[in-house]
Scaffold this motif. Structure first.
Motif, PDB file in Angstrom:
ATOM      1  N   ARG A  84       0.829  -1.215   0.000  1.00 38.83           N
ATOM      2  CA  ARG A  84       0.000   0.000   0.000  1.00 38.83           C
ATOM      3  C   ARG A  84       0.861   1.261   0.000  1.00 38.83           C
ATOM      4  O   ARG A  84       0.485   2.282  -0.566  1.00 38.83           O
ATOM      5  CB  ARG A  84      -0.965  -0.011   1.193  1.00 38.83           C
ATOM      6  N   VAL A  85       2.025   1.194   0.634  1.00 36.82           N
ATOM      7  CA  VAL A  85       2.945   2.343   0.617  1.00 36.82           C
ATOM      8  C   VAL A  85       3.463   2.582  -0.804  1.00 36.82           C
ATOM      9  O   VAL A  85       3.468   3.722  -1.295  1.00 36.82           O
ATOM     10  CB  VAL A  85       4.118   2.118   1.600  1.00 36.82           C
ATOM     11  N   PHE A  86       3.873   1.523  -1.478  1.00 30.57           N
ATOM     12  CA  PHE A  86       4.342   1.663  -2.870  1.00 30.57           C
ATOM     13  C   PHE A  86       3.220   2.257  -3.734  1.00 30.57           C
ATOM     14  O   PHE A  86       3.468   3.152  -4.555  1.00 30.57           O
ATOM     15  CB  PHE A  86       4.769   0.303  -3.428  1.00 30.57           C
ATOM     16  N   ALA A  87       1.980   1.764  -3.527  1.00 31.76           N
ATOM     17  CA  ALA A  87       0.854   2.242  -4.344  1.00 31.76           C
ATOM     18  C   ALA A  87       0.571   3.719  -4.070  1.00 31.76           C
ATOM     19  O   ALA A  87       0.377   4.508  -4.999  1.00 31.76           O
ATOM     20  CB  ALA A  87      -0.386   1.390  -4.062  1.00 31.76           C
ATOM     21  N   ALA A  88       0.582   4.116  -2.781  1.00 29.49           N
ATOM     22  CA  ALA A  88       0.257   5.514  -2.436  1.00 29.49           C
ATOM     23  C   ALA A  88       1.273   6.471  -3.046  1.00 29.49           C
ATOM     24  O   ALA A  88       0.921   7.568  -3.486  1.00 29.49           O
ATOM     25  CB  ALA A  88       0.222   5.676  -0.915  1.00 29.49           C
ATOM     26  N   LYS A  89       2.528   6.064  -3.093  1.00 28.81           N
ATOM     27  CA  LYS A  89       3.580   6.929  -3.631  1.00 28.81           C
ATOM     28  C   LYS A  89       3.699   6.859  -5.144  1.00 28.81           C
ATOM     29  O   LYS A  89       4.315   7.727  -5.758  1.00 28.81           O
ATOM     30  CB  LYS A  89       4.945   6.517  -3.056  1.00 28.81           C
ATOM     31  N   GLY A  90       3.149   5.786  -5.743  1.00 25.09           N
ATOM     32  CA  GLY A  90       3.410   5.552  -7.155  1.00 25.09           C
ATOM     33  C   GLY A  90       4.866   5.183  -7.352  1.00 25.09           C
ATOM     34  O   GLY A  90       5.510   5.591  -8.331  1.00 25.09           O
ATOM     35  N   ARG A  91       5.403   4.407  -6.420  1.00 19.75           N
ATOM     36  CA  ARG A  91       6.846   4.104  -6.415  1.00 19.75           C
ATOM     37  C   ARG A  91       7.113   2.790  -7.136  1.00 19.75           C
ATOM     38  O   ARG A  91       6.401   1.807  -6.928  1.00 19.75           O
ATOM     39  CB  ARG A  91       7.308   3.991  -4.964  1.00 19.75           C
ATOM     40  N   PRO A  92       8.161   2.738  -7.973  1.00 20.53           N
ATOM     41  CA  PRO A  92       8.519   1.470  -8.634  1.00 20.53           C
ATOM     42  C   PRO A  92       8.820   0.397  -7.585  1.00 20.53           C
ATOM     43  O   PRO A  92       9.475   0.673  -6.576  1.00 20.53           O
ATOM     44  CB  PRO A  92       9.787   1.816  -9.424  1.00 20.53           C
ATOM     45  N   ALA A  93       8.350  -0.821  -7.847  1.00 15.40           N
ATOM     46  CA  ALA A  93       8.454  -1.912  -6.859  1.00 15.40           C
ATOM     47  C   ALA A  93       9.899  -2.333  -6.598  1.00 15.40           C
ATOM     48  O   ALA A  93      10.185  -2.983  -5.589  1.00 15.40           O
ATOM     49  CB  ALA A  93       7.638  -3.112  -7.330  1.00 15.40           C
ATOM     50  N   ASP A  94      10.832  -1.963  -7.501  1.00 15.00           N
ATOM     51  CA  ASP A  94      12.228  -2.369  -7.292  1.00 15.00           C
ATOM     52  C   ASP A  94      13.028  -1.322  -6.521  1.00 15.00           C
ATOM     53  O   ASP A  94      14.248  -1.445  -6.393  1.00 15.00           O
ATOM     54  CB  ASP A  94      12.904  -2.678  -8.639  1.00 15.00           C
ATOM     55  N   ASN A  95      12.351  -0.296  -6.002  1.00 14.63           N
ATOM     56  CA  ASN A  95      13.065   0.718  -5.217  1.00 14.63           C
ATOM     57  C   ASN A  95      12.792   0.473  -3.731  1.00 14.63           C
ATOM     58  O   ASN A  95      11.718   0.773  -3.239  1.00 14.63           O
ATOM     59  CB  ASN A  95      12.607   2.121  -5.640  1.00 14.63           C
ATOM     60  N   PRO A  96      13.772  -0.085  -3.019  1.00 15.81           N
ATOM     61  CA  PRO A  96      13.536  -0.568  -1.653  1.00 15.81           C
ATOM     62  C   PRO A  96      13.266   0.551  -0.652  1.00 15.81           C
ATOM     63  O   PRO A  96      13.638   1.701  -0.873  1.00 15.81           O
ATOM     64  CB  PRO A  96      14.855  -1.280  -1.317  1.00 15.81           C
ATOM     65  N   LEU A  97      12.643   0.174   0.453  1.00 19.97           N
ATOM     66  CA  LEU A  97      12.288   1.131   1.507  1.00 19.97           C
ATOM     67  C   LEU A  97      13.323   1.087   2.633  1.00 19.97           C
ATOM     68  O   LEU A  97      13.947   0.051   2.874  1.00 19.97           O
ATOM     69  CB  LEU A  97      10.917   0.778   2.090  1.00 19.97           C
ATOM     70  N   ILE A  98      13.466   2.206   3.337  1.00 18.76           N
ATOM     71  CA  ILE A  98      14.289   2.237   4.545  1.00 18.76           C
ATOM     72  C   ILE A  98      13.424   1.767   5.712  1.00 18.76           C
ATOM     73  O   ILE A  98      12.285   2.204   5.862  1.00 18.76           O
ATOM     74  CB  ILE A  98      14.827   3.659   4.803  1.00 18.76           C
ATOM     75  N   VAL A  99      13.973   0.872   6.518  1.00 14.21           N
ATOM     76  CA  VAL A  99      13.241   0.387   7.686  1.00 14.21           C
ATOM     77  C   VAL A  99      13.722   1.149   8.917  1.00 14.21           C
ATOM     78  O   VAL A  99      14.931   1.239   9.172  1.00 14.21           O
ATOM     79  CB  VAL A  99      13.427  -1.129   7.867  1.00 14.21           C
ATOM     80  N   HIS A 100      12.753   1.713   9.656  1.00 12.58           N
ATOM     81  CA  HIS A 100      13.060   2.524  10.832  1.00 12.58           C
ATOM     82  C   HIS A 100      12.854   1.698  12.103  1.00 12.58           C
ATOM     83  O   HIS A 100      11.825   1.023  12.235  1.00 12.58           O
ATOM     84  CB  HIS A 100      12.166   3.766  10.850  1.00 12.58           C
ATOM     85  N   VAL A 101      13.820   1.774  12.987  1.00 14.81           N
ATOM     86  CA  VAL A 101      13.747   1.043  14.263  1.00 14.81           C
ATOM     87  C   VAL A 101      14.141   2.003  15.386  1.00 14.81           C
ATOM     88  O   VAL A 101      14.674   3.080  15.131  1.00 14.81           O
ATOM     89  CB  VAL A 101      14.680  -0.194  14.253  1.00 14.81           C
ATOM     90  N   ALA A 102      13.854   1.568  16.633  1.00 17.64           N
ATOM     91  CA  ALA A 102      14.084   2.456  17.782  1.00 17.64           C
ATOM     92  C   ALA A 102      15.513   2.377  18.304  1.00 17.64           C
ATOM     93  O   ALA A 102      15.986   3.307  18.964  1.00 17.64           O
ATOM     94  CB  ALA A 102      13.100   2.135  18.898  1.00 17.64           C
ATOM     95  N   ASP A 103      16.204   1.271  18.024  1.00 17.39           N
ATOM     96  CA  ASP A 103      17.541   1.092  18.598  1.00 17.39           C
ATOM     97  C   ASP A 103      18.290  -0.035  17.868  1.00 17.39           C
ATOM     98  O   ASP A 103      17.760  -0.654  16.944  1.00 17.39           O
ATOM     99  CB  ASP A 103      17.436   0.775  20.092  1.00 17.39           C
ATOM    100  N   VAL A 104      19.518  -0.282  18.299  1.00 22.59           N
ATOM    101  CA  VAL A 104      20.358  -1.299  17.651  1.00 22.59           C
ATOM    102  C   VAL A 104      19.723  -2.687  17.756  1.00 22.59           C
ATOM    103  O   VAL A 104      19.856  -3.508  16.836  1.00 22.59           O
ATOM    104  CB  VAL A 104      21.787  -1.282  18.241  1.00 22.59           C
TER     105      VAL A 104
END
Ligand code: TXA
Ligand code: MG
Length: 303
Positions: A23-43
């Motif tokens: 759904r994120v790729f669809a909302a942005k109109g982003r090509p499926a081969d462009n990976p996302l950054i994953v956000h976390v709280a700590d190491v």
């Protein structure tokens, strides 16, 4: 859900849920081969996403997290390949923003979040930018005010002995102790850097340092509607997008100024270049992408 970070706003989804990520790729109109950054709280959040934690990752995380540095590591086999754009690696960062960190802790899942703009547009640095681009496609925007940094995180591959910069960003090469690129030599490995990006609806022209006002005046004289973002005031008749004090100030203003230029009805926006050092590398990279692939400047009106 869209949320603020210190760099730009992100459009977040659970990184472990392929449908949410789709759904994120669809909302942005982003090509499926462009990976996302994953956000976390700590190491500890990083450790759960990767096959192994490279020593260099721990080193850089200790120095720059929370902060605008994204570490590319070998992905855990269980991580959905939708999140990584089909790659065997995953990009991870801990944002330095109280709202983002509170959200990550409350969600208690890794959050995949690209910048919350339509693909190809300038990244959003306010909640209003997100609404303007994504509107009904996003259910919630958490408004944390304007982003402090204004350009995206630095993406580095940390699988080897030395960091390899895949995208210049808010943590500088000088801070990382890596040399400047040979005309973008090592930048091909980050899929997102292949696309035209950060572009407003009007034409973007980069003026050499000290030449912005003159170039803006020239375009105005040629009959164009012109906006200008520079270290000096815009000439009479040109939409003044503000005077930046230094490169940090330019970074913080840049995307908002590109959007303001298009809203002003300008056909051309002139932006004054800064030296390609420190944060200036990321700023100039974004500016060149915003200016890439456009029609040539209008010819002076025949007299
Ligand atoms: O500051 C930021 O990084 C913001 C905030 C929201 O955290 N996020 C952001 O995400 O700029 P996005 O999706 O607009 O840009 C992510 C960049 C793209 O150039 C993408 O190709 C690259 O990171 N990237 C993501 N995963 C990668 C991987 N496994 N290997 C190489 N590059 C990767
Ligand atoms: Mg982006």
């Amino acid at each position: 859900m869209a949320f603020p970070t210190e760099t730009v706003y992100g459009l977040g989804a659970c990184a472990l849920d392929p449908d949410a990520v789709a759904r994120v790729f669809a909302a942005k109109g982003r090509p499926a081969d462009n990976p996302l950054i994953v956000h976390v709280a700590d190491v500890a959040g990083l450790e759960r996403l990767v096959a192994r934690v490279p020593p260099l990752a721990l080193d850089l995380a200790a120095r720059f997290w929370p902060g605008p540095l994204t570490l590319v590591c070998e992905a855990a086999p269980s991580l959905p390949r939708q999140t990584t754009g089909g790659l065997a690696t995953v990009a991870v960062r801990v944002p330095a923003h109280p709202v983002a960190l509170a959200l990550l802790r409350a969600a208690d899942v890794p959050v995949a979040a690209p910048s919350a703009n339509r693909s190809g547009r300038p990244s959003p640095t306010t909640a209003a930018h997100v609404v303007a681009d994504l509107g009904a496609a996003v259910d919630v925007v958490v408004d944390g005010g304007a982003c402090r940094v204004g350009v995206e995180s630095t993406v580095v591959d940390v699988r080897g002995e030395r960091p390899v910069v895949l995208r210049d960003g808010a943590v500088t090469r000088e801070q990382l102790g890596v040399p400047g690129p040979e005309a973008g030599a090592d930048l091909a490995a980050s899929p997102g850097t292949r696309y035209r990006h950060y572009a407003p609806a009007c034409r973007v022209e980069i003026a050499p340092p000290g030449r912005a006002a003159a170039l803006a005046a020239q375009r105005l004289a040629a009959g164009a509607r012109v906006a200008c973002l520079a270290g000096v005031a815009a000439p009479q008749g040109v939409v003044d997008l503000g005077r930046f004090a230094d490169v940090e100030d330019l970074a913080a203003r840049l995307y908002d100024a590109l959007r303001a230029a298009e809203e002003s009805g300008a056909e051309v926006v002139v932006v004054e270049a800064v030296p390609e050092q420190g944060l200036g590398r990321a700023v100039m990279d974004r500016l060149r992408r915003a200016a890439a692939g456009q029609a040539p400047p209008p010819r002076a009106a025949a007299s």
